[in-house]
Design a protein around this motif. Sequence first.
Motif, short mmCIF file in Angstrom:
data_model
loop_
_atom_site.label_atom_id
_atom_site.label_comp_id
_atom_site.label_asym_id
_atom_site.label_seq_id
_atom_site.Cartn_x
_atom_site.Cartn_y
_atom_site.Cartn_z
N GLY A 34 0.83 -1.21 0.00
CA GLY A 34 0.00 0.00 0.00
C GLY A 34 0.86 1.25 0.00
O GLY A 34 1.78 1.39 -0.83
N SER A 35 0.64 2.16 0.95
CA SER A 35 1.42 3.40 0.98
C SER A 35 2.82 3.22 1.58
O SER A 35 3.51 4.20 1.83
CB SER A 35 0.66 4.50 1.72
N GLY A 36 3.21 1.98 1.84
CA GLY A 36 4.60 1.71 2.19
C GLY A 36 4.93 1.77 3.68
O GLY A 36 6.11 1.75 4.06
N ASP A 83 -9.51 -16.95 -2.13
CA ASP A 83 -8.51 -17.38 -3.12
C ASP A 83 -7.21 -16.64 -2.92
O ASP A 83 -6.13 -17.22 -3.06
CB ASP A 83 -9.01 -17.06 -4.54
N LEU A 84 -7.32 -15.33 -2.60
CA LEU A 84 -6.10 -14.54 -2.41
C LEU A 84 -5.26 -15.12 -1.27
O LEU A 84 -4.04 -15.27 -1.39
CB LEU A 84 -6.47 -13.08 -2.12
N TYR A 85 -5.92 -15.45 -0.15
CA TYR A 85 -5.17 -15.98 1.00
C TYR A 85 -4.61 -17.37 0.69
O TYR A 85 -3.49 -17.70 1.10
CB TYR A 85 -6.06 -16.01 2.26
N SER A 86 -5.37 -18.14 -0.03
CA SER A 86 -4.90 -19.48 -0.38
C SER A 86 -3.68 -19.37 -1.31
O SER A 86 -2.66 -20.04 -1.12
CB SER A 86 -6.07 -20.21 -1.03
N ARG A 87 -3.77 -18.41 -2.28
CA ARG A 87 -2.64 -18.20 -3.20
C ARG A 87 -1.43 -17.65 -2.44
O ARG A 87 -0.31 -18.06 -2.66
CB ARG A 87 -3.07 -17.22 -4.31
N LEU A 88 -1.70 -16.75 -1.51
CA LEU A 88 -0.61 -16.17 -0.71
C LEU A 88 0.17 -17.29 0.01
O LEU A 88 1.40 -17.32 -0.01
CB LEU A 88 -1.18 -15.18 0.31
N ASP A 119 3.15 -4.02 -4.42
CA ASP A 119 1.69 -3.91 -4.41
C ASP A 119 1.25 -3.97 -5.87
O ASP A 119 1.97 -3.53 -6.75
CB ASP A 119 1.27 -2.57 -3.78
N ARG A 120 0.07 -4.52 -6.10
CA ARG A 120 -0.37 -4.60 -7.51
C ARG A 120 -0.87 -3.26 -8.03
O ARG A 120 -1.06 -3.07 -9.22
CB ARG A 120 -1.43 -5.67 -7.67
N ASP A 121 -1.09 -2.32 -7.13
CA ASP A 121 -1.66 -1.03 -7.51
C ASP A 121 -0.54 -0.02 -7.79
O ASP A 121 0.25 0.30 -6.90
CB ASP A 121 -2.55 -0.55 -6.35
C1 SAM Z 1 -4.72 -3.16 3.60
S1 SAM Z 1 -3.86 -2.52 2.25
C2 SAM Z 1 -2.20 -2.37 2.83
C3 SAM Z 1 -1.99 -1.06 3.56
C4 SAM Z 1 -0.55 -0.78 3.92
N1 SAM Z 1 -0.07 -1.65 4.98
C5 SAM Z 1 -0.40 0.70 4.32
O1 SAM Z 1 -0.05 0.98 5.47
O2 SAM Z 1 -0.66 1.57 3.47
C6 SAM Z 1 -3.76 -3.88 1.17
C7 SAM Z 1 -3.04 -3.64 -0.14
O3 SAM Z 1 -2.99 -4.86 -0.87
C8 SAM Z 1 -3.00 -4.56 -2.26
N2 SAM Z 1 -3.41 -5.79 -2.99
C9 SAM Z 1 -4.64 -6.35 -3.07
N3 SAM Z 1 -4.58 -7.48 -3.78
C10 SAM Z 1 -3.29 -7.65 -4.16
C11 SAM Z 1 -2.59 -8.65 -4.90
N4 SAM Z 1 -3.23 -9.69 -5.44
N5 SAM Z 1 -1.25 -8.51 -5.08
C12 SAM Z 1 -0.59 -7.45 -4.55
N6 SAM Z 1 -1.22 -6.45 -3.86
C13 SAM Z 1 -2.53 -6.57 -3.67
C14 SAM Z 1 -3.96 -3.39 -2.37
O4 SAM Z 1 -3.67 -2.63 -3.54
C15 SAM Z 1 -3.69 -2.62 -1.06
O5 SAM Z 1 -2.77 -1.57 -1.29
#
Ligand code: SAM
Length: 389
Positions: free
Chosen positions: A213-215, A330-335, A271-273
Amino acid sequence: MSYSLYAVTAPGLEGALMRELAELGLEARAPRARRSADDGPRDESGGLEFSASMVDLYRANLHLRSAARILVRLGHFEADNFETLRSRAAALNWSFYLAPGRPVALRVTCHKSRLYHSDAVAEPVAGAIGDRLGRQPIVVGWDEQSAELPQLVVVRLANDRCTISIDTSGALLHRRGYRLQTAKAPLRENLAAGILLQSGWDAASPFLDPFCGSGTLPIEAALLARRIAPGKNRRFAFMDWPHFDAPQWKALLAQAVAAELPEAPPIFGSDRDEGAVRIAQANAERAGVAGAIRFERLAVSSIQPPAGPGWVVTNPPYGVRVSPVKDLRDLYSRLGDVLRAACPGWHVSLLCSSDLLAGHTRIRFEAPLPLINGGIAVKLYSGILPTPA
Ligand SMILES: C[S@@+](CC[C@H](N)C(=O)[O-])C[C@H]1O[C@@H](n2cnc3c(N)ncnc32)[C@H](O)[C@@H]1O
């Protein structure tokens, strides 16, 4: 001279805060009446008491990573009527903390007391300050965003006993000054630092946050590894006290800067964003640690961690704040699959609001640590990924 202090933190981080205080040579204890959040005493957890000199009060504000605010106790007395409240409050040493005319914000809580109305209690306390200083204070509201903060005074009435505390920090301590932009659902910097401390990261092994996210987590990791004092670029309430020792503060700052380390271990945030990664990079630059972190735009399935083992400390989306739960299994399982394949032997600490989601990773976690993130009950799940036989 020793002052009676109270460091507020997020409920659940008392252990991390206790260790931080011990590193500063300060012995802390859990308060008898549990207290909470950023406003001192309440009937929840989230803080520690300690005694310290004025210099240590400066040091605590400068160095503590997991604290939200530090209060100094001004007085503690019985008061079951307004006259007693005013006269006892007027006997306190207000002039040490307040210049006449300095605006004050009064935060009052009442619990099981004959004086039960917080606005009605605030009035005689303000009057007492005026009695003592010879001039009525300007009483204003508390607005964290304001550039010119008043002196915060915390008044707590419980069982007809009144405790009056003076805030030493000003803006909450998570406001380090570097995070001017945020992506979705950011962690407070002091919560991120507390999670890092709680994860057991040794500040020498590689570090990865694949949902950065914002790092916040990678930036706090870099500050920790390079021993950069989190408060070195900000103001504190104690700087406006009449007896503020500016040369002493300057000396503490110089000492802190001299103790900084030039290098950090490999620290990765992805992050994917794309927007989030841009924001994380800008925040890291403001924090002075951009050189220590590699930020990349990557989906978690594409991460390529450095040679480890190291620590994955992360805060994936968990539904309540970011996306609906049904999308997340799915995301948690993939993680779980990705981490098992890419990070054998690494430590993992995951902040998540749901046992079910954490379970989908199929990582063997120890008993999780309950925490609060932005008012939501969450847990920190920690474990070690298996190494192939
Ligand atoms: C809860 S936020 C993290 C916030 C961060 N800890 C902060 O302090 O800003 C979760 C982040 O996961 C990213 N995300 C969601 N799905 C993802 C994926 N499949 N791969 C990588 N990043 C992903 C979102 O873009 C989001 O920025």
